[in-house]
Write an enzyme that holds these catalytic residues in place. Structure first.
Site, PDB file in Angstrom:
ATOM      1  N   ALA A  54       0.809  -1.223   0.000  1.00 45.71           N
ATOM      2  CA  ALA A  54       0.000   0.000   0.000  1.00 45.71           C
ATOM      3  C   ALA A  54       0.842   1.273   0.000  1.00 45.71           C
ATOM      4  O   ALA A  54       0.380   2.330   0.443  1.00 45.71           O
ATOM      5  CB  ALA A  54      -0.965   0.008   1.189  1.00 45.71           C
ATOM      6  N   GLU A  70       2.451   2.720  -5.530  1.00 46.64           N
ATOM      7  CA  GLU A  70       1.343   2.417  -6.423  1.00 46.64           C
ATOM      8  C   GLU A  70       0.677   3.634  -7.081  1.00 46.64           C
ATOM      9  O   GLU A  70       0.190   3.513  -8.202  1.00 46.64           O
ATOM     10  CB  GLU A  70       0.283   1.624  -5.652  1.00 46.64           C
ATOM     11  CG  GLU A  70       0.793   0.283  -5.157  1.00 46.64           C
ATOM     12  CD  GLU A  70      -0.126  -0.349  -4.140  1.00 46.64           C
ATOM     13  OE1 GLU A  70      -1.068   0.333  -3.687  1.00 46.64           O
ATOM     14  OE2 GLU A  70       0.096  -1.522  -3.780  1.00 46.64           O
TER      15      GLU A  70
END
Length: 331
Positions: free
Chosen positions: A73, A260
Site C-alpha cells: 500500500a 502504487e
C-alpha cells in the site's frame, strides 16, 4: 495513503549503536528492489547525524522485529522509516550529554558506553488513522493523499493496431523526497506497469466471450500469452519532474509514499490512444466521424485496429455494424 486495515498501520524498528560508532538497523519492512532499505538507512543517518556509510540495514527477520506489517500500500517508507526515526531519536537524546565540546559521534558513543548508557533502542510507530464506518460515513481511513499529472503523446498504426508511446511528461507530488532517484524510478516503473495493464495485459478464460475455450479454462496463465510491457513499450522520451519542497507533516521527514499511485497516471496512454483512434475515424469520414468509441481496457492492438472502420475492417466484419463491434482483446 494507508493500509485500509487499521491494525496493519503499525511498525517497529530495532537500532543498535556499537562502540566503534557503527549503527545497525533491523526493521520489519521487506526490501524487494523498491529502495526501502536505502531510505531507512538515510533516515537513520540523518537522525543520528552520522555518515551514511556508518549505517547498516540488516535483512528483515522475525527474531529481531516480530509481528511485522506487510510492506504494501505504498506505506513501507512511511511506517518503517518513522519507527526507525523514533528509535534513532531516542538514542540521539541519550547521547546528547556526550556530544559537546567538539566530540565526534564515535567518541560520544564510547563515553556513553563507559557511563553505562544503553546503546540500543526499539522504535514503534502507528499511523494516525481510525478506519472508516460506512454506515455513519465517519472515520479517518487515510493518513494523507498524494497526487500527480501526466500527458502522453502516442503514434497509432491504423493498419495493424500497433502503437507506440512517443513522449510522456509526469509531474508528481512526493513531498520533500528522501531519495529523488528512488522516487523517480518508482514513478517510471509504476507508469510502465500501468501502461501494460491498460494496453497489453489481456485476461482470457473460457466463457461466453471465448466459446472456443473450455468453460473456466485460463488461456493466459503466463508471459507466453499474457503480454506484460517490454523495453519497447517505454515512452521514447520520458520526463519525470518532482514538485519541490511540498510540506507533508504527516509522514517521515515531510515525504510521501510513492509506490502504487503513479500507476493511475498511465491512463494518459489509454486516453491518448482513444484520441488517436477518433482522429483516424475522422479521416475515414462518413458515419464513423461522430460515432461513440468504446475504449475497453486493455486497449489492445486488435481493439485499436477494429476501432477504425475503414474498408478492410468493414469487409472483415461482413454484415456486422463496424461501429457497434467491440473486439475481444487479442484473441
Amino acid at each position: 495513503v494507508s493500509t485500509q486495515s487499521t491494525v496493519l498501520n503499525q511498525a517497529s524498528s530495532l537500532v543498535h549503536i556499537y562502540t566503534d560508532g557503527s549503527v545497525l538497523v533491523n526493521h520489519g519492512g521487506i526490501e524487494m528492489g523498491q529502495g526501502l532499505h536505502t531510505k531507512v538507512q538515510q533516515i537513520a543517518a540523518r537522525t543520528l547525524g552520522v555518515p551514511l556509510s556508518g549505517v547498516y540495514v540488516q535483512e528483515t527477520s522475525s527474531e529481531k522485529v516480530p509481528n511485522a506489517s506487510p510492506t504494501a500500500a505504498s506505506v513501507g517508507s512511511d511506517i518503517y522509516g518513522m519507527a526507525t526515526l523514533n528509535a534513532c531519536a531516542e538514542l540521539r537524546s541519550r547521547l546528547e550529554p556526550y556530544l559537546g565540546d567538539g566530540q565526534s559521534f564515535g567518541d560520544a558513543v564510547r563515553a556513553a558506553y563507559l557511563d553505562r548508557v544503553s546503546l540500543s533502542a526499539q522504535g514503534f510507530y502507528k499511523t494516525p488513522v481510525s478506519g472508516y464506518d460506512f454506515a455513519s460515513g465517519t472515520g479517518t481511513p487515510f493518513n494523507y493523499f498524494t497526487s500527480g499529472a501526466a500527458t502522453t503523446e502516442v503514434e497509432l498504426d491504423t493498419l495493424t493496431g500497433d502503437r507506440r508511446a512517443l513522449r510522456t511528461d509526469i509531474v508528481m507530488d512526493v513531498g520533500t523526497s528522501i531519495n529523488p532517484s528512488i522516487d523517480i524510478g518508482q514513478i517510471e516503473g509504476a507508469f510502465v506497469q500501468g501502461q501494460g495493464w491498460l494496453t497489453t495485459e489481456d485476461y482470457v478464460f473460457g466463457g461466453r466471450e471465448h466459446v472456443w475455450l473450455p468453460p473456466g479454462h485460463m488461456y493466459t496463465p503466463g508471459p507466453g500469452s499474457y503480454k506484460i510491457p517490454s523495453l519497447d513499450d517505454i515512452p521514447r522520451e520520458f520526463n519525470v519532474h518532482l514538485m519541490r519542497d511540498i510540506a507533508n507533516s504527516r509522514a517521515v521527514y515531510s515525504s510521501r509514499g510513492v509506490g502504487e499511485p503513479p500507476i493511475l497516471l498511465s491512463g494518459s496512454v489509454l486516453f491518448a490512444l482513444r484520441d488517436a483512434a477518433y482522429n483516424a475515424r475522422a479521416a475515414v469520414g462518413g458515419d464513423a466521424a461522430d460515432a461513440l468509441l468504446a475504449a475497453d481496457a486493455p486497449l489492445t492492438s486488435e481493439r485499436l485496429r477494429m476501432a477504425v472502420p475503414d474498408r478492410m475492417a468493414r469487409d472483415a466484419l461482413a454484415g456486422t455494424d463496424p461501429l457497434a463491434f467491440r473486439a475481444k482483446g487479442n484473441f
